[in-house]
Structures are given as structure tokens and as C-alpha cells.
Design an enzyme around this catalytic site. Structure first.
Site: not given
Ligand code: AMP
Ligand code: ZN
Length: 114
Positions: A94, A100
Site C-alpha cells: 500500500q 482504495h
Molecule cells: P496502492 O499501492 O494500493 O496504495 O495503490 C496506489 C495507486 O494509486 C497506485 O496504483 C498509483 O498508480 C495510484 N496513484 C498515485 N497517484 C495517483 C493519482 N494522482 N491519480 C491516480 N492514481 C494515482
């Protein structure tokens, strides 16, 4: 304003490619997609991880799965199959500490995940 990236997206302070929105939920395209379809579905209320969920959040979280159902159909991945991922905590990978759900589809998936 909170220092949380996804709270800023909810507030419109950081732009996103919106897929779905209602009173409690926002869905938008992941900025660094790991599959042809990669949508993030989040509760608008800030909670860092799944461990912070309480009884009062039941409806919002149920609504997230209904939104995922709808988005999967709209994006054309419902029939072939798709994956829903929720990372929780450091060892899960995460990176953004606002709950999310990743909706991933449009390609074959491996099991177990890495
Ligand atoms: P996690 O590793 O489960 O916390 O996933 C976080 C996700 O957020 C990753 O897949 C990133 O690519 C995505 N992410 C980070 N910044 C943004 C942003 N500004 N808009 C859309 N997605 C994002
Ligand atoms: Zn937040």
C-alpha cells in the site's frame, strides 16, 4: 485541507480522470495503469486502511462493490473477468493511505499475486 492525495482528488484540488461518482464514492483511472483497465474506487471519507472501517461505514463499502460491478460492465471486462485488489498496510505494498479498491481487467492475471 488534509495532506492526503486521494482526499485532494475528492476535493478536486488534484485532477483525475473520473469514471463514477456519487455521494459517498469516487472512481477514477489509475495514473500508472497495471492493466488495460485499471480504475481506483474510493470512499470519499478519509480512512487510511481497511483496519479503520467501522459499523457506520457498511453502506459506503457496500456501495463500492456495486460501483465496481457497474464499472466492470461499462468498461467491458465483466464477461472475461477482472480482479479487485485492496492493499492494506506496509507489507501489502500500500502506497496511498486512503482506502482504495483497484479494479483491474483487460488481460490475464496470475495467481497467486506477487
Ligand atoms: P496502492 O499501492 O494500493 O496504495 O495503490 C496506489 C495507486 O494509486 C497506485 O496504483 C498509483 O498508480 C495510484 N496513484 C498515485 N497517484 C495517483 C493519482 N494522482 N491519480 C491516480 N492514481 C494515482
Ligand atoms: Zn484521504
Amino acid at each position: 485541507m488534509s495532506d492526503c492525495l486521494f482526499c485532494k482528488i475528492v476535493a478536486g484540488a488534484i485532477p483525475s480522470k473520473k469514471v463514477y461518482e456519487d455521494e459517498h464514492i469516487l472512481a477514477f483511472h489509475d495514473i500508472n495503469p497495471k492493466a488495460p483497465v485499471h480504475v481506483l474506487v474510493i470512499p470519499k471519507i478519509h480512512k487510511a486502511t481497511l483496519l479503520e472501517l467501522e459499523e457506520a461505514d457498511k453502506d459506503a463499502i457496500g456501495g463500492i462493490f456495486l460501483a465496481i460491478n457497474r464499472i466492470a460492465r461499462e468498461k467491458g471486462v465483466a464477461e472475461d473477468g477482472f480482479r479487485v485488489v485492496a492493499n492494506c498496510g506496509k507489507k501489502s505494498g500500500q502506497e496511498v493511505f486512503h482506502i482504495h479498491f483497484h479494479l483491474l481487467g483487460g488481460r490475464s492475471m496470475q495467481w497467486p499475486p506477487g
